[in-house]
Design a protein around this motif. Structure first.
Motif, PDB file in Angstrom:
ATOM      1  N   GLU A 103       0.785  -1.232   0.000  1.00 28.51           N
ATOM      2  CA  GLU A 103       0.000   0.000   0.000  1.00 28.51           C
ATOM      3  C   GLU A 103       0.820   1.288   0.000  1.00 28.51           C
ATOM      4  N   CYS A 104       2.138   1.184   0.143  1.00 23.07           N
ATOM      5  CA  CYS A 104       2.958   2.392   0.275  1.00 23.07           C
ATOM      6  C   CYS A 104       4.026   2.460  -0.812  1.00 23.07           C
ATOM      7  N   ASP A 105       4.469   3.668  -1.078  1.00 25.78           N
ATOM      8  CA  ASP A 105       5.506   3.902  -2.084  1.00 25.78           C
ATOM      9  C   ASP A 105       6.683   4.606  -1.416  1.00 25.78           C
ATOM     10  N   SER A 142       7.484   9.158   8.886  1.00 19.07           N
ATOM     11  CA  SER A 142       7.198  10.023   7.735  1.00 19.07           C
ATOM     12  C   SER A 142       6.214   9.398   6.758  1.00 19.07           C
ATOM     13  N   ILE A 143       5.527   8.347   7.167  1.00 21.53           N
ATOM     14  CA  ILE A 143       4.631   7.663   6.238  1.00 21.53           C
ATOM     15  C   ILE A 143       3.454   8.551   5.827  1.00 21.53           C
ATOM     16  N   LEU A 144       3.110   9.523   6.688  1.00 17.57           N
ATOM     17  CA  LEU A 144       2.003  10.429   6.380  1.00 17.57           C
ATOM     18  C   LEU A 144       2.489  11.779   5.871  1.00 17.57           C
ATOM     19  N   ALA A 152       4.056   8.786   1.260  1.00 18.06           N
ATOM     20  CA  ALA A 152       4.229   7.364   0.957  1.00 18.06           C
ATOM     21  C   ALA A 152       2.901   6.646   0.778  1.00 18.06           C
ATOM     22  N   MET A 153       1.820   7.243   1.268  1.00 25.48           N
ATOM     23  CA  MET A 153       0.501   6.624   1.152  1.00 25.48           C
ATOM     24  C   MET A 153      -0.564   7.709   1.089  1.00 25.48           C
ATOM     25  N   GLU A 154      -1.766   7.320   0.700  1.00 26.78           N
ATOM     26  CA  GLU A 154      -2.879   8.254   0.626  1.00 26.78           C
ATOM     27  C   GLU A 154      -3.644   8.270   1.945  1.00 26.78           C
ATOM     28  N   ALA A 155      -4.280   9.388   2.226  1.00 23.80           N
ATOM     29  CA  ALA A 155      -5.020   9.532   3.479  1.00 23.80           C
ATOM     30  C   ALA A 155      -6.143   8.504   3.600  1.00 23.80           C
ATOM     31  N   LYS A 156      -6.710   8.086   2.486  1.00 25.00           N
ATOM     32  CA  LYS A 156      -7.821   7.133   2.538  1.00 25.00           C
ATOM     33  C   LYS A 156      -7.390   5.765   3.075  1.00 25.00           C
ATOM     34  N   LYS A 157      -6.080   5.520   3.143  1.00 27.24           N
ATOM     35  CA  LYS A 157      -5.575   4.244   3.653  1.00 27.24           C
ATOM     36  C   LYS A 157      -5.302   4.275   5.158  1.00 27.24           C
ATOM     37  N   ASP A 167      -2.524   2.190  19.863  1.00 29.84           N
ATOM     38  CA  ASP A 167      -3.004   3.572  19.983  1.00 29.84           C
ATOM     39  C   ASP A 167      -1.836   4.531  20.175  1.00 29.84           C
ATOM     40  N   PHE A 168      -0.863   4.129  20.985  1.00 32.80           N
ATOM     41  CA  PHE A 168       0.312   4.974  21.219  1.00 32.80           C
ATOM     42  C   PHE A 168       1.064   5.225  19.918  1.00 32.80           C
ATOM     43  N   GLU A 169       1.324   4.158  19.168  1.00 34.64           N
ATOM     44  CA  GLU A 169       2.069   4.297  17.912  1.00 34.64           C
ATOM     45  C   GLU A 169       1.334   5.213  16.945  1.00 34.64           C
ATOM     46  N   TRP A 170       0.025   5.027  16.836  1.00 28.92           N
ATOM     47  CA  TRP A 170      -0.739   5.858  15.908  1.00 28.92           C
ATOM     48  C   TRP A 170      -0.695   7.329  16.310  1.00 28.92           C
ATOM     49  N   ARG A 171      -0.845   7.620  17.599  1.00 28.39           N
ATOM     50  CA  ARG A 171      -0.824   9.016  18.045  1.00 28.39           C
ATOM     51  C   ARG A 171       0.455   9.717  17.600  1.00 28.39           C
ATOM     52  N   HIS A 172       1.570   9.022  17.724  1.00 29.15           N
ATOM     53  CA  HIS A 172       2.850   9.660  17.409  1.00 29.15           C
ATOM     54  C   HIS A 172       3.157   9.668  15.916  1.00 29.15           C
ATOM     55  N   ILE A 173       2.707   8.661  15.206  1.00 31.55           N
ATOM     56  CA  ILE A 173       2.941   8.623  13.762  1.00 31.55           C
ATOM     57  C   ILE A 173       2.117   9.695  13.051  1.00 31.55           C
ATOM     58  N   GLU A 174       0.857   9.852  13.429  1.00 31.79           N
ATOM     59  CA  GLU A 174       0.030  10.861  12.761  1.00 31.79           C
ATOM     60  C   GLU A 174       0.507  12.274  13.083  1.00 31.79           C
ATOM     61  N   ALA A 175       1.110  12.445  14.264  1.00 33.68           N
ATOM     62  CA  ALA A 175       1.542  13.776  14.687  1.00 33.68           C
ATOM     63  C   ALA A 175       2.898  14.173  14.116  1.00 33.68           C
TER      64      ALA A 175
END
Length: 329
Positions: A103-105, A142-144, A152-157, A167-175
């Motif tokens: 799913e990523c480039d 930097s995936i987002l 590297a990926m689209e927001a819809k993914k 939840d912890f990983e997502w909070r920090h990756i999106e930020a």
């Protein structure tokens, strides 16, 4: 250079030295720094930069590479091998790796090798020197979005990605992409310094997600952790040698300022060693042309303002709101 996210690259000697020692280091005297023949920004994360001056400065700063003296290279390899023996790398969830592959480039070049090389360096450094928290954040920081609007990926993914994260990983990756831009911009760092005496009373930070401008609210505790991930990331952008001469490198400016702020306020949790450069500008083992020396003459304050303007321009292009709010107890 096509790479698979399933294959862990062998780090460069520069990265191995950082991982083995837990330090950001000026390698003057240990390396020869030479221009990369035929280097261009095309295909790198910096290809989206606009303006001849900005592109020239960036090309000059990253279009070179260190060549290690044999004895120094051997010493780095030995210390890195020992570090790997002491801290075996954990397995990344196979389902997450499959998502990254399908799913990523990541087929884009970075300052020191490929984009994946950079991500895996941050992952490995975190395993060794920030074991308190998940290294997956560093792997996907930097995936987002990067600071130059490569994604590297689209927001819809995003919903599919979240299935593979805590939840912890997502909070920090999106930020991460948002906080990086806010740090390069000047107001946030200025406000943090003005409130250094009450950093422990930071309750919440509100800002917008880079990839789709969705609101993010991060606790003060999480924000401090986020700054540690940011500092680790910046290690990979520092000049290989002759720091006093390259003191106006924007990543180096941010690293120095952030390190000082975190060290002086007790926010530094990761193992990151650093000794500031002296004032004497030298070029040991580096012989740039007169033209290539020109970017080193830019005053640090001007270099900071240029970086701030650049990140704001990139955010404006994609409709990303760079406003933020700090809430104190």
């Amino acid at each position: 250079m096509k790479q698979s996210a399933a294959e862990r690259p062998d780090p460069s000697l520069l990265r191995k030295a950082a991982i083995a020692t837990g330090r950001a280091m000026d390698h003057a005297g240990r390396v020869l720094v030479k221009p990369i023949p035929g280097f261009t920004l095309k295909g790198t994360i910096f290809d989206t930069l606009e303006g001849a001056a900005a592109r020239f400065v960036m090309k000059t700063r990253i279009g070179k590479e260190p060549h290690w003296h044999a004895t120094e290279a051997d010493a780095v390899e030995r210390s890195y091998a020992k570090a790997r023996e002491d801290h075996p790398l954990p397995e990344v969830d196979p389902a997450l790796i499959r998502f990254l592959i399908d799913e990523c480039d990541f087929d884009v070049e970075h300052a020191e090798g490929s984009f994946l090389d950079h991500l895996y360096f941050c992952f490995e450094y975190s395993v060794h020197h920030y074991p308190q928290h998940s290294p997956v954040v560093s792997l996907l920081h930097s995936i987002l979005g990067t600071g130059t609007n490569t994604f590297a990926m689209e927001a819809k993914k995003i919903p599919a990605l979240k299935e593979h994260l805590t939840d912890f990983e997502w909070r920090h990756i999106e930020a991460f992409p948002s906080v990086l831009r806010l740090l390069y911009d000047l107001p946030l760092r200025r406000e943090l310094r003005e409130n250094a005496h009450r950093i422990d009373r930071l309750e919440r930070v509100d800002f917008r997600r880079v990839i789709d401008n969705e609101p993010i609210s991060m606790s003060g505790e999480d924000f401090v952790i986020q700054l540690n991930y940011q500092l680790i990331h910046l290690i990979d952008f520092l000049p290989a040698a002759n720091w006093a001469t390259h003191a106006n490198d924007t990543a180096f400016i941010l690293f120095r300022d952030l390190y000082d702020l975190m060290k002086s306020t007790g926010m530094l949790q990761a193992d990151v060693g650093y000794v500031p450069p002296g004032r004497l500008r030298t070029l040991k083992g580096e012989k740039p042309s007169l033209r290539a020396l020109l970017p080193t003459l830019i005053p640090v304050p001007l270099s900071e303002r240029m970086a701030s303007k650049s990140v704001r321009t990139f955010s404006e292009r994609i409709g990303h709101d760079m406003s933020y709010r700090l809430t104190w107890r």
